[in-house]
Design an enzyme around this catalytic site. Structure first.
Site, mmCIF file in Angstrom:
data_model
loop_
_atom_site.group_PDB
_atom_site.id
_atom_site.type_symbol
_atom_site.label_atom_id
_atom_site.label_comp_id
_atom_site.label_asym_id
_atom_site.label_seq_id
_atom_site.Cartn_x
_atom_site.Cartn_y
_atom_site.Cartn_z
ATOM 1 N N ARG A 30 0.839 -1.203 0.000
ATOM 2 C CA ARG A 30 0.000 0.000 0.000
ATOM 3 C C ARG A 30 0.874 1.254 0.000
ATOM 4 O O ARG A 30 1.004 1.941 -1.003
ATOM 5 C CB ARG A 30 -0.941 -0.013 1.216
ATOM 6 C CG ARG A 30 -2.100 0.988 1.132
ATOM 7 C CD ARG A 30 -1.755 2.403 1.566
ATOM 8 N NE ARG A 30 -1.251 2.490 2.933
ATOM 9 C CZ ARG A 30 -0.764 3.611 3.459
ATOM 10 N NH1 ARG A 30 -0.689 4.722 2.731
ATOM 11 N NH2 ARG A 30 -0.303 3.628 4.701
ATOM 12 N N ASP A 31 1.516 1.541 1.097
ATOM 13 C CA ASP A 31 2.348 2.739 1.205
ATOM 14 C C ASP A 31 3.514 2.687 0.223
ATOM 15 O O ASP A 31 3.904 3.702 -0.356
ATOM 16 C CB ASP A 31 2.866 2.848 2.640
ATOM 17 C CG ASP A 31 3.531 4.169 2.941
ATOM 18 O OD1 ASP A 31 3.381 5.106 2.146
ATOM 19 O OD2 ASP A 31 4.205 4.267 3.978
ATOM 20 N N HIS B 128 6.809 4.099 12.578
ATOM 21 C CA HIS B 128 6.843 4.075 11.118
ATOM 22 C C HIS B 128 7.892 5.095 10.671
ATOM 23 O O HIS B 128 7.614 6.293 10.578
ATOM 24 C CB HIS B 128 5.457 4.455 10.584
ATOM 25 C CG HIS B 128 5.318 4.406 9.096
ATOM 26 N ND1 HIS B 128 4.475 3.526 8.453
ATOM 27 C CD2 HIS B 128 5.902 5.119 8.111
ATOM 28 C CE1 HIS B 128 4.547 3.715 7.139
ATOM 29 N NE2 HIS B 128 5.413 4.695 6.907
ATOM 30 N N HIS C 157 10.940 6.694 8.154
ATOM 31 C CA HIS C 157 11.504 6.847 6.812
ATOM 32 C C HIS C 157 13.001 7.081 6.958
ATOM 33 O O HIS C 157 13.465 7.595 7.977
ATOM 34 C CB HIS C 157 10.838 8.013 6.086
ATOM 35 C CG HIS C 157 9.457 7.705 5.586
ATOM 36 N ND1 HIS C 157 9.080 7.899 4.284
ATOM 37 C CD2 HIS C 157 8.369 7.199 6.224
ATOM 38 C CE1 HIS C 157 7.812 7.536 4.133
ATOM 39 N NE2 HIS C 157 7.360 7.107 5.297
ATOM 40 N N CYS D 70 5.716 9.671 0.093
ATOM 41 C CA CYS D 70 4.428 10.269 0.421
ATOM 42 C C CYS D 70 4.086 11.275 -0.665
ATOM 43 O O CYS D 70 4.856 12.204 -0.890
ATOM 44 C CB CYS D 70 4.465 10.956 1.786
ATOM 45 S SG CYS D 70 2.909 11.791 2.194
ATOM 46 N N ASN E 221 10.428 4.300 2.772
ATOM 47 C CA ASN E 221 10.257 3.735 4.111
ATOM 48 C C ASN E 221 11.475 2.908 4.514
ATOM 49 O O ASN E 221 12.280 2.503 3.675
ATOM 50 C CB ASN E 221 9.045 2.795 4.106
ATOM 51 C CG ASN E 221 7.740 3.518 3.898
ATOM 52 O OD1 ASN E 221 7.285 4.235 4.775
ATOM 53 N ND2 ASN E 221 7.131 3.323 2.749
#
Length: 314
Positions: free
Chosen positions: A29-30, A221, A223, A254, A263
């Site tokens: 997804r991300d 989470h 990066h 993003c 990420n």
């Protein structure tokens, strides 16, 4: 201390760390949402199947957002049935009540809402003020809980914002507390532009505990914009965090924060955790094979250092 297998680090456990960590895999997804070229639904489905086969037990599958905003994920209705029978948790992002309707119609058992810790990002991402965005999420969370679903709350810009700079810790705590109070089962602290450092991580986690937010409800989470993702993860582990978000092959960024790079790579995370003697249940060889395969689908090499080191592909 255990003797390493070929191509794996020596496991040397350190005191004060969890015995096991749940990796919350966000690559499908991300990791893919910001890709310029459309990734075919069948490739996404195979990616998720391969990730499950590698031992990942929580794999964020897609987002039920309006196709206008994230065209890459416009195939959510087509994708989810292709993976829904896998014996793993398959959370999906739901931006509003319409998104929740779509997810529930397909039998999604875990959903997530995507909040912001700053006014600027709430405006850029949701076209709402911070408080308006929280008000929008409340009926979504309430209904999801009424339907017996597990709800995660993402808090983006938890450490820094490209428009506002460093984000005050009390501001992040307020948003986290609001999401927990409205019924979220867990929270994910997002370092969306990768500016966090270990001391900042410890300070935020301590402040959250002081505000009554239990450590077991929190995930992180990170990066790797400034190369700090693993250092920040270790600081979180030392605090007692046992849920860490990561993206296979280091995919992702993003779309609303142009300075956000990839990420934390799942392989890099697994390598570090293996070296610390922390169990993840992940087969690193299978995971690397999956990320190399996905990189081939995207037409570029994986940015993960561990993938590059162990696959011998540049």
């Amino acid at each position: 201390m255990t003797t390493p297998e070929l191509g794996l680090p020596m496991a040397v456990p350190a005191q004060g760390l969890p015995a096991a960590v749940r990796i919350y895999e966000v690559g499908a997804r991300d990791g893919l949402q910001n890709e310029k070229g459309t990734v075919p639904t069948e490739v996404k489905a195979e990616f998720i199947h391969r990730l499950a086969d590698a031992g990942l037990t929580t794999i964020e599958a897609t987002s039920f957002v309006h196709p206008k905003w994230v065209p890459q994920l416009a195939d959510a209705e087509q994708l989810f049935p292709r993976v829904s029978e896998l014996p793993v948790a398959l959370p999906v992002l739901v931006p509003n009540e319409r998104g929740l309707d779509r997810a529930l119609a397909l039998g999604a058992r875990q959903v997530a809402v995507f909040a912001s810790a700053t006014e600027s990002f709430a405006k850029a991402n949701l076209n709402r003020t911070l408080d308006e965005s929280l008000a929008m999420f409340e009926p979504v969370v309430n209904r999801a809980k009424t339907e017996g679903r597990h709800v995660r709350g993402y808090i983006s810009m938890s450490f820094g914002d490209p428009w506002e700079g460093a984000v005050p810790i009390p501001q992040v705590v307020r948003v986290c507390r609001a999401l927990l109070d409205m019924g979220c089962d867990e929270l994910s602290l997002g370092d969306t532009i990768g500016v966090a450092t270990a001391g900042h991580v410890r300070a935020l986690l301590s402040a959250l505990n002081e505000a009554g937010v239990p450590t077991h409800t929190l995930g992180v989470h990170f990066h790797d914009t400034y190369g700090q993702a693993l250092a920040n993860t270790l600081a979180a582990l030392q605090h007692g965090i046992t849920t860490v978000d990561a993206s296979a092959g280091g995919l992702g960024g993003c779309p609303y924060a142009k300075s956000a790079t990839g990420n934390l790579a799942t392989e890099d995370l697994v390598w570090m955790l293996r070296g610390l003697g922390i169990d993840t249940g992940v087969d690193l060889d299978r995971l690397i094979t999956t990320s190399v395969w996905m990189a081939e689908q995207l037409g570029r090499p994986s940015p993960s250092r561990t993938v590059r080191a162990l696959s011998h592909k540049e």
